[in-house]
Design an enzyme around this catalytic site. Structure first.
Site, short mmCIF file in Angstrom:
data_model
loop_
_atom_site.label_atom_id
_atom_site.label_comp_id
_atom_site.label_asym_id
_atom_site.label_seq_id
_atom_site.Cartn_x
_atom_site.Cartn_y
_atom_site.Cartn_z
N LYS A 173 0.89 -1.19 -0.04
CA LYS A 173 0.20 0.11 -0.04
C LYS A 173 1.04 1.23 0.22
O LYS A 173 1.39 1.60 1.13
CB LYS A 173 -0.86 0.04 1.35
CG LYS A 173 -2.11 1.01 1.01
CD LYS A 173 -2.73 1.56 2.28
CE LYS A 173 -1.91 2.57 2.99
NZ LYS A 173 -1.87 3.79 2.45
N GLY A 225 6.61 4.65 8.35
CA GLY A 225 5.76 5.75 8.62
C GLY A 225 5.86 6.42 9.87
O GLY A 225 6.95 6.40 10.52
N SER A 226 4.83 7.08 10.16
CA SER A 226 5.03 7.82 11.68
C SER A 226 4.86 6.80 12.84
O SER A 226 4.39 5.76 12.61
CB SER A 226 3.76 8.87 11.82
OG SER A 226 2.51 8.35 11.88
N THR A 227 5.49 7.35 13.93
CA THR A 227 5.42 6.61 15.23
C THR A 227 3.96 6.47 15.72
O THR A 227 3.63 5.22 16.19
CB THR A 227 6.45 7.37 16.31
OG1 THR A 227 7.81 7.47 15.84
CG2 THR A 227 6.42 6.67 17.58
N ALA A 229 1.40 5.96 13.91
CA ALA A 229 0.65 4.76 13.21
C ALA A 229 1.42 3.60 13.48
O ALA A 229 0.72 2.46 13.55
CB ALA A 229 0.63 5.07 11.49
N GLY A 230 2.43 3.47 13.89
CA GLY A 230 3.30 2.54 14.13
C GLY A 230 2.97 1.82 15.43
O GLY A 230 3.07 0.54 15.55
N GLU A 247 9.51 0.84 10.86
CA GLU A 247 10.37 1.95 10.47
C GLU A 247 9.84 3.41 10.84
O GLU A 247 8.92 3.79 9.88
CB GLU A 247 10.94 1.94 9.17
CG GLU A 247 11.47 0.64 8.80
CD GLU A 247 12.79 0.32 9.44
OE1 GLU A 247 13.57 1.13 10.11
OE2 GLU A 247 13.11 -1.05 9.80
N CYS A 281 13.29 10.79 7.24
CA CYS A 281 13.30 10.39 8.72
C CYS A 281 14.57 10.49 9.50
O CYS A 281 14.40 10.89 10.59
CB CYS A 281 12.79 8.89 8.66
SG CYS A 281 13.80 7.63 7.64
N GLU A 380 9.15 15.29 16.21
CA GLU A 380 9.63 15.23 14.66
C GLU A 380 8.72 16.27 13.75
O GLU A 380 7.58 16.36 13.75
CB GLU A 380 9.30 13.85 14.00
CG GLU A 380 9.92 13.67 12.47
CD GLU A 380 9.59 12.40 11.99
OE1 GLU A 380 8.59 12.14 12.14
OE2 GLU A 380 10.56 11.83 11.18
P1 NAD Z 1 1.70 7.93 8.18
O1 NAD Z 1 2.05 7.05 9.47
O2 NAD Z 1 0.87 8.96 8.21
O3 NAD Z 1 1.57 7.02 6.97
C1 NAD Z 1 2.49 6.02 6.43
C2 NAD Z 1 1.69 5.11 5.58
O4 NAD Z 1 0.70 4.34 6.51
C3 NAD Z 1 0.67 5.55 4.82
O5 NAD Z 1 0.60 4.72 3.75
C4 NAD Z 1 -0.58 5.59 5.40
O6 NAD Z 1 -1.66 5.63 4.65
C5 NAD Z 1 -0.61 4.50 6.50
N1 NAD Z 1 -1.42 4.39 7.80
C6 NAD Z 1 -1.52 5.67 8.43
N2 NAD Z 1 -2.00 5.22 9.60
C7 NAD Z 1 -2.36 3.81 9.52
C8 NAD Z 1 -2.80 2.73 10.33
N3 NAD Z 1 -3.39 3.40 11.59
N4 NAD Z 1 -2.68 1.71 9.92
C9 NAD Z 1 -2.33 1.26 8.97
N5 NAD Z 1 -1.88 2.12 8.04
C10 NAD Z 1 -1.62 3.51 8.27
O7 NAD Z 1 3.27 8.56 7.66
P2 NAD Z 1 3.73 9.80 6.42
O8 NAD Z 1 3.04 11.03 6.93
O9 NAD Z 1 3.18 9.13 5.37
O10 NAD Z 1 5.10 9.63 6.38
C11 NAD Z 1 5.93 10.45 7.05
C12 NAD Z 1 6.66 9.56 8.43
O11 NAD Z 1 7.28 8.52 8.04
C13 NAD Z 1 7.40 10.39 9.43
O12 NAD Z 1 7.25 10.06 10.72
C14 NAD Z 1 8.99 9.82 9.04
O13 NAD Z 1 9.86 9.78 10.14
C15 NAD Z 1 8.39 8.27 8.65
N6 NAD Z 1 9.50 7.86 7.77
C16 NAD Z 1 10.25 6.83 8.50
C17 NAD Z 1 11.35 6.19 7.65
C18 NAD Z 1 12.15 5.21 8.36
O14 NAD Z 1 12.86 4.47 7.62
N7 NAD Z 1 12.52 5.00 9.90
C19 NAD Z 1 11.44 6.49 6.25
C20 NAD Z 1 10.51 7.50 5.77
C21 NAD Z 1 9.41 8.08 6.71
#
Ligand code: NAD
Length: 483
Positions: A173, A225-227, A229-230, A247, A281, A380
């Site tokens: 996705k 993605g974000s902490t 959501a993680g 990540e 990130c 962040e």
């Molecule tokens: P986000 O968490 O909003 O979204 C990331 C992805 O997750 C998107 O595809 C989104 O649709 C999906 N998503 C959101 N909530 C979800 C949930 N509850 N369940 C399942 N999927 C969900 O993050 P973003 O704004 O797209 O990206 C920015 C973030 O990503 C920053 O915090 C950045 O630090 C992090 N990031 C980390 C790394 C790494 O390798 N550590 C690399 C790039 C970005």
């Protein structure tokens, strides 16, 4: 009618869900495409497709070398399209064409790097452990892979190619902001001979991601993605006992020591603080400067901010584009307001650049006189905003660097390599850089603390898509194993 953005059982199709996502160019604010939000049942279909390909298909039974050949052929097919893909990525997320060309080119090289791992990976090992034992590496199964928008094509390569090389099937996705570029990768893999169902794509936002994570047919979730959501994803996977790799975000510190080569600091922090408009990130968004040369370091970070040429991302001279979305710019501007309200001093930037009527731009911004307790030092920002924090001595610098919820990356700038090593060993992060800012996806990459769990890239990232199986052998069975 939304575009065909779902890829299931080897075919592209539109989503029939009611919700659509308008993909908006961050530089022109014009719509460039509309894609559907995959419904729970469409996600279910994609997972079934991946499940059947894994449980009944030929892919995981092919040798690692055969799978690597498919990936190499796909890289060959993508090579002539690097400029076209870079153009699409620039339209989707606004990074300048000068950098997207390099990034997409590197992503294709990464496919070759991954394919090369096949020749040095052993899937069966014999050990004499009192009992003759074979240790096998088997693909983990069906992977639900979820990506952010900040490095889209490279992220798709990492999230799709790594697990399929191990023999897994994938439902990928992409982020709703960048749902288009993955097509190139998927089409190249199919053309190169990947069996239908091994890779599937669903588009959508958080609800589609949640449906994917919750699906019973998924064996492992690979999330970047974000902490916030993680944490949610981690708790679902904890309950279901799915394998999970997270990540997440960062707030990484660059420690400038009093003997640092200030030219190296300037070039390292130009990239570390502002590359990709700070939407990285691993960004070195906290700069720790000794009181003895605090004013000089602040001036160097100001110079690092001034190096960027901000503007139309399709102009080859532009080095800094807009932020990805209206929402992202609003978030960055709220942080800038919070820094001012907390009493931090703006050294440069803080505004929207003059003369750019359209696009979600923010000037490279530097705050000085920042305390590590301030919101702009703890959270962040994910924008072109650096904060410079004073420290008393080396031990104090290490304490401040480690005083963070995150632990993704860190750096030290010094001419004394002994001191550099000493500091590198004391900082609790997944990656550390000395006198530079490097993101190397041939090395394992990931974080500690709230920056995540697991490692995404390099050999270790690849190895994370295997399960170990121990087979206790009967006498005379050794010759069957150890290939
Ligand atoms: P986000 O968490 O909003 O979204 C990331 C992805 O997750 C998107 O595809 C989104 O649709 C999906 N998503 C959101 N909530 C979800 C949930 N509850 N369940 C399942 N999927 C969900 O993050 P973003 O704004 O797209 O990206 C920015 C973030 O990503 C920053 O915090 C950045 O630090 C992090 N990031 C980390 C790394 C790494 O390798 N550590 C690399 C790039 C970005």
């Amino acid at each position: 009618m939304p575009e065909e953005s779902l890829f299931i059982r080897g075919k592209w199709a539109p989503s029939y869900g009611d919700d659509v996502i308008d993909v908006i160019s961050p530089s022109t604010e014009e719509m460039i495409a509309t894609v559907g939000t995959a419904t729970e049942s469409e996600v279910g279909e994609a997972v079934r497709s991946a499940r059947i390909a894994f449980d009944e298909g030929p892919w995981r039974h092919q040798s690692l070398e055969e799978r690597a050949k498919v990936i190499e052929r796909a890289a060959d097919l993508l090579e002539p399209h690097v400029a076209e893909i870079a153009h699409l990525v620039t339209s989707e997320m606004g990074a300048p064409i000068s950098s997207t060309k390099a990034i997409v080119g590197r992503a294709v090289e990464t496919m070759r790097f991954l394919a090369d791992l096949a020749s040095t990976t052993r899937l069966e090992e014999l050990r004499d452990l009192g009992v003759s034992t074979a240790i096998l590496k088997e693909p983990v199964g069906v992977v639900g892979a979820i990506a952010p928008w900040n490095g889209p094509f490279g992220m798709a390569v990492s999230k799709i190619v790594t697990p399929i090389l191990a023999g897994c099937s994938v439902v990928f996705k992409p982020a709703p902001e960048t749902p288009l570029d993955v097509r190139y990768l998927v089409n190249a893999l199919q053309q190169a001979g990947l069996p239908d169902g091994v890779v599937n794509v669903v588009t959508g936002g958080a609800s589609t991601g949640q449906a994917l994570v919750a699906s019973r047919g998924i064996d492992k979730v690979s999330f970047t993605g974000s902490t916030a959501a993680g944490r949610m994803i981690g708790s679902v996977c904890g309950h279901d006992l799915k394998r999970v790799q997270l990540e997440l975000g960062g707030k990484s510190a660059a420690i400038v020591l009093d003997d640092a080569d200030l030219d190296a600091v300037r070039s390292g922090l130009a990239m570390g603080c502002f590359f990709n408009s700070g939407q990285v990130c691993a960004a070195l968004s906290r700069v720790l400067a000794p009181r003895s040369i605090y004013r000089e370091v602040v001036a160097i970070v100001e110079e690092a901010a001034a190096q960027w040429r901000i503007g139309d991302p399709f102009d080859p001279e532009t080095t800094l584009g807009p932020l990805v979305s209206h929402k992202q710019r609003a978030q960055v501007e709220a942080y800038i307001a919070s820094g001012k309200a907390a009493g931090a001093r703006i050294v440069t930037g803080g505004n929207r650049p003059a003369g750019l009527g359209k696009g979600w731009y923010v000037e490279p911004t530097v705050f000085a006189d920042v305390d590590n307790a301030m919101q702009i030092a703890r959270e962040e920002i994910f924008g072109p905003v650096a904060v410079v924090i004073p420290y008393e001595d080396e031990a104090n610098a290490v304490d401040i660097a480690n005083d963070s919820d995150y632990g993704l990356h860190g750096a030290v700038f010094t001419q004394d390599l002994e001191r550099a090593k000493h500091i590198a060993l004391q900082i609790r992060t997944g990656t550390f850089s000395v006198n530079n800012f490097v993101y190397n996806n041939r090395a394992p990459f990931g974080g500690v603390k709230a920056s995540g769990i697991g490692r995404d890239t390099g050999r270790e990232g690849f190895e994370s898509f295997f399960e170990l199986k121990t087979v206790n052998l009967a006498a005379g069975m050794e010759s069957y194993f150890g290939q």
